[in-house]
Design an enzyme around this catalytic site. Structure first.
Site, PDB file in Angstrom:
ATOM      1  N   LYS A 189       0.817  -1.208   0.000  1.00 33.55           N
ATOM      2  CA  LYS A 189       0.000   0.000   0.000  1.00 33.55           C
ATOM      3  C   LYS A 189       0.857   1.268   0.000  1.00 33.55           C
ATOM      4  O   LYS A 189       0.410   2.309  -0.465  1.00 33.55           O
ATOM      5  CB  LYS A 189      -0.967  -0.016   1.178  1.00 33.55           C
ATOM      6  CG  LYS A 189      -2.008  -1.128   1.010  1.00 33.55           C
ATOM      7  CD  LYS A 189      -3.079  -1.127   2.060  1.00 33.55           C
ATOM      8  CE  LYS A 189      -4.194  -2.101   1.714  1.00 33.55           C
ATOM      9  NZ  LYS A 189      -3.782  -3.526   1.820  1.00 33.55           N
TER      10      LYS A 189
HETATM   11  C1  PLP Z   1      -4.393  -4.594   1.203  1.00 36.27           C
HETATM   12  C2  PLP Z   1      -3.603  -5.849   1.087  1.00 36.27           C
HETATM   13  C3  PLP Z   1      -3.946  -6.879   0.161  1.00 36.27           C
HETATM   14  C4  PLP Z   1      -5.180  -6.798  -0.709  1.00 36.27           C
HETATM   15  O1  PLP Z   1      -5.022  -5.893  -1.770  1.00 36.27           O
HETATM   16  P1  PLP Z   1      -6.300  -5.399  -2.599  1.00 36.27           P
HETATM   17  O2  PLP Z   1      -5.804  -4.292  -3.453  1.00 36.27           O
HETATM   18  O3  PLP Z   1      -7.290  -4.927  -1.566  1.00 36.27           O
HETATM   19  O4  PLP Z   1      -6.802  -6.561  -3.389  1.00 36.27           O
HETATM   20  C5  PLP Z   1      -3.126  -7.987   0.078  1.00 36.27           C
HETATM   21  N1  PLP Z   1      -2.040  -8.112   0.876  1.00 36.27           N
HETATM   22  C6  PLP Z   1      -1.686  -7.165   1.763  1.00 36.27           C
HETATM   23  C7  PLP Z   1      -0.497  -7.387   2.624  1.00 36.27           C
HETATM   24  C8  PLP Z   1      -2.442  -5.995   1.906  1.00 36.27           C
HETATM   25  O5  PLP Z   1      -2.093  -5.067   2.812  1.00 36.27           O
END
Ligand code: PLP
Length: 462
Positions: free
Chosen positions: A112
């Site tokens: 993120k």
């Molecule tokens: C947010 C997150 C996901 C999921 O990603 P999306 O874009 O919501 O599909 C997967 N792995 C981790 C570690 C995350 O923080």
């Protein structure tokens, strides 16, 4: 570039309005009016660039007309300059045709950061230009809160309030939020559950006086700019591994569908991608949909990969908009049926069209632990419980004559207990975070009471 809502009834907006607006007024999500096109020669021209240089080239068509190129380049260079690996998103080989792209070298060790580090800067830039200030309020069950705080800390035009359920996030996750000593960062531990925190956020957005008075805003994953920033690393991986001459597949551990949708955007822009494999945990609504053609809601069960514990993947609406071919009212109707009955069939033609690009695999907690162990034993890579689901989905996803790149979305040290249990190895935090447990924490505890939370925000901002 202009942006249109998936539901077709909200005003067409420019990039900076889409950035600050988030959700469209008709309840839909914003998408670019058309996809910028990269020819084979354009893709060849990306070779040899740094991550930030490539990201500028990939993203600029989306912001052109709103932000001058020099300014945008400065923001992007700044966003990625402190990442913990010189490649920013390094690729590692797991097998002759299997690669993993590590997307956990940002400040909070989850993918993120790749979008939010840029988003915070874009917010600040745009707000300064307009002479505005926003108050970001959010609820977190773990990763999003810390990534948002790191992205917004010390930014003049932003105050950020993040609520977490007291005692219900991991120590690493809490400390990543509460040890940030910045004037504009406010952590609230709510005496309640994650859903209580989420409800408080929704209630504040629905309180129009409060919302307007403090100019509330959100940085959740429905923000188009987050998707845009994520497109860059698909180009990055493909170019390192031989695009445009070689095409490949991507395997993505998926929750809200934001990450994998960014890959789909890259394909729409001309990057040669053969398909996407979606990895889910026991909360497998997407896997069941791709396997059966029916989308059916079930209750969310906690798993070893909490950031993928979802009931509805909000960004899936953006993919649906492609197969509904701009028929916003038909899409709105289908989504209303899903909300009302918990079940929907988008039609066989549309399902088949989506299956041409996506397949899906599910891994429960026991399979997740087995996979952590076997990847560690066979390749020496220690994978976190999210990342390993992508890698295992790629491994099991059918032999094809194509390279597969799996996206590693979190550093193993974010989930030390599960990793240790599966592999016997305790994953250490990277050097720059090694004193996390010695840093002082700063947060306030509030009752699960909307009035108290709102007056806390009022007093803090006064
Ligand atoms: C947010 C997150 C996901 C999921 O990603 P999306 O874009 O919501 O599909 C997967 N792995 C981790 C570690 C995350 O923080």
């Amino acid at each position: 570039m202009q942006y249109v809502s998936t539901r077709g009834k909200a005003p067409v907006l420019s990039f900076d309005d889409v950035l600050l607006t988030g959700l469209a007024r008709d309840g839909g999500l914003y998408l670019p009016e058309s996809w910028p096109q990269f020819s084979a020669d354009d893709i060849r021209d990306l070779r040899g660039l740094s991550y930030a240089q490539m990201a500028v080239k990939v993203m600029y068509p989306f912001v052109e007309g709103c932000i001058p190129l020099d300014d945008f380049t400065g923001l992007v260079e700044d966003a990625y300059k402190e990442f913990g690996h010189p490649a920013v998103a390094p690729l590692k080989q797991l097998d002759s045709d299997q690669w993993v792209m590590e997307l956990f070298h940002g400040p909070t060790l989850a993918f993120k950061d790749y979008a939010l580090q840029l988003l915070g800067r874009l917010f600040d830039y745009t707000l300064k230009k307009r002479g505005e200030h926003v108050t970001i309020v959010g609820a977190t069950s773990g990763d999003t809160g810390s990534a948002a705080i790191e992205a917004c800390r010390d930014r003049e035009c932003i105050d950020i309030f993040i609520m977490h359920p007291k005692g219900r996030v991991s120590d690493v996750q809490r400390r990543q939020m509460t040890t940030v000593q910045s004037e504009n960062v406010h952590n609230i531990a709510v005496e309640g559950t994650f859903d209580d925190c989420q409800d408080a956020v929704k209630a504040m957005f629905n309180d129009m006086d409060f919302r307007d008075k403090y100019n509330l805003s959100a940085v959740n994953s429905i923000n188009w700019a987050r998707i845009m920033a994520q497109i860059a690393y698909y180009f990055w991986a493909a170019v390192q591994l031989g695009a445009p001459e070689r095409s490949m597949r991507f395997s993505v551990p998926t929750g809200n569908f934001g990450n994998v949708f960014a890959g789909y955007c890259a394909k729409k822009m001309g990057l040669p991608i053969d398909g996407f494999i979606i990895g889910s945990n026991r909360n497998d609504i997407l896997t069941r949909y791709f396997q059966t053609g029916v989308m059916k809601m079930e209750t969310v069960e906690p798993s070893l990969s909490p950031s993928m514990d979802i009931q509805i993947s909000s960004n899936f609406e953006r993919l649906l908009a492609q197969v509904y071919d701009k028929d916003g009212s038909a899409l709105t109707q289908a989504l209303a049926e899903f909300r009302d009955t918990g079940e929907v069939d988008f039609g066989e033609t549309r399902w088949k069209a989506m299956c041409a690009d996506f397949s899906a695999q599910r891994f429960d907690d026991a399979q997740t632990k087995d996979a952590i162990q076997s990847f560690y034993k066979n390749t020496g890579e220690l994978l976190d419980p999210h990342s390993v689901i992508g890698c295992a989905a790629a491994r099991d996803g059918g032999k094809v004559d194509a390279v597969t790149v799996s996206l590693a979305t979190a550093h193993p040290a974010k989930f030390p207990a599960a990793v240790k249990e599966a592999s016997g190895i305790h994953p250490d935090l990277p050097e720059r975070l090694s004193d996390l447990f010695d840093r002082p924490e700063r947060f306030d505890v509030l009752a699960n009471d909307l009035g108290q939370i709102q007056s806390y925000i009022e007093k803090t901002l006064a």
